[in-house]
Design an enzyme around this catalytic site. Structure first.
Site, short mmCIF file in Angstrom:
data_model
loop_
_atom_site.label_atom_id
_atom_site.label_comp_id
_atom_site.label_asym_id
_atom_site.label_seq_id
_atom_site.Cartn_x
_atom_site.Cartn_y
_atom_site.Cartn_z
N ARG A 91 -97.09 6.85 48.69
CA ARG A 91 -97.05 7.60 50.04
C ARG A 91 -95.57 8.14 49.98
O ARG A 91 -94.48 7.62 49.48
CB ARG A 91 -97.10 6.66 51.35
N ALA A 151 -91.83 -4.09 43.62
CA ALA A 151 -91.54 -5.21 42.59
C ALA A 151 -92.54 -5.16 41.56
O ALA A 151 -93.72 -5.06 41.61
CB ALA A 151 -91.47 -6.44 43.49
N HIS A 194 -89.82 2.20 19.49
CA HIS A 194 -89.92 2.32 18.05
C HIS A 194 -91.15 2.96 17.60
O HIS A 194 -92.17 2.77 18.15
CB HIS A 194 -89.93 1.04 17.36
N THR A 241 -93.87 4.44 33.96
CA THR A 241 -93.92 5.24 32.79
C THR A 241 -93.89 6.66 32.85
O THR A 241 -93.52 7.46 31.86
CB THR A 241 -95.33 4.85 32.21
N LYS A 242 -93.70 7.29 33.91
CA LYS A 242 -93.66 8.65 34.34
C LYS A 242 -92.71 8.93 35.49
O LYS A 242 -92.46 7.86 36.27
CB LYS A 242 -95.21 9.01 34.72
N ASP A 284 -79.29 2.60 24.48
CA ASP A 284 -78.96 3.35 23.30
C ASP A 284 -78.85 4.76 23.49
O ASP A 284 -78.44 5.51 22.59
CB ASP A 284 -80.11 2.87 22.24
N ASN A 306 -78.74 -6.86 41.19
CA ASN A 306 -78.76 -8.33 41.22
C ASN A 306 -78.68 -8.86 39.72
O ASN A 306 -78.81 -8.13 38.81
CB ASN A 306 -80.06 -8.56 42.20
#
Length: 201
Positions: free
Chosen positions: A185, A162, A117, A167-168, A95, A87
């Site tokens: 779950r 949403a 960075h 991060t993992k 990069d 969407n």
């Protein structure tokens, strides 16, 4: 112009690299011209959109559709499978490689970030950065407003709720959400009887 392999190799390297690498700015500018053409293409000219996508991205499978506008650092490091949908306002900080499996659906305002960075201020002043690839499996659904960070893999069939911050790694066949994103779950029999809350198929 296509992006020289030497520049792709620098961006895909595991170490810190710098944005003033020779030829990098010119190569990126050419990619951004293609992205501009895609975002300004007409809805009644799907063949032109497909042609631009084939030139802009590393790979594009059959029947993959992206709703403009799309934002991308490069485009040439993003690999699309077949029958994917994204969407509007997808942002690809590509990069290095972003790989998206067949039948994956991406909601509005999703950001896939392969690049960060260094914490060291002296290296940030010199535009130092590093990149780690993102892999999204087959038939994944990524909800609106999700951000996926460098180095993350999301397994086949999983759903990311949403506004999650991923991060993992997320395994296959689960529902996960939150900030940071966590597995809530497994996908199970309930999901084959109810499509949303208490609404049956």
């Amino acid at each position: 112009m296509s992006v020289p392999q030497e520049i792709l190799d620098v961006m895909r390297s595991p170490g810190v690299y710098f944005c003033d690498y020779p030829g990098m700015a010119e190569a990126q500018r050419a990619q951004l011209q293609l992205l501009y053409d895609f975002n300004n293409s007409r809805p009644d000219d799907p063949e032109r959109r497909k042609a631009i996508m084939k030139e802009l991205f590393a790979e594009v499978g059959d029947s993959t559709y992206l709703e403009p506008p799309v934002h991308a650092n490069w485009g040439c490091c993003t690999h699309w499978g077949s029958h994917c949908y994204a969407n509007f306002n997808l942002t690809l900080v590509d990069d290095t490689d972003i790989t998206i499996g067949d039948y994956t659906m991406i909601g509005p305002n999703v950001t896939l970030v392969t690049t960060g960075h260094p914490i060291r201020p002296d290296l940030r002043e010199k535009s130092g950065q590093y990149s780690a690839p993102i892999v999204i499996g087959r038939n994944v659904w990524i909800g609106a407003g999700v951000t996926v960070l460098p180095g993350v893999t999301i397994g086949d069939n999983s759903v990311i709720g949403a506004n999650s911050l991923v991060t993992k790694d997320v395994p296959a066949n689960v529902v996960a959400y939150g900030s940071p994103c966590k597995v809530i779950r497994e996908i199970g029999e309930h999901d084959y009887e109810y499509y949303w809350k208490d609404r049956r198929y």
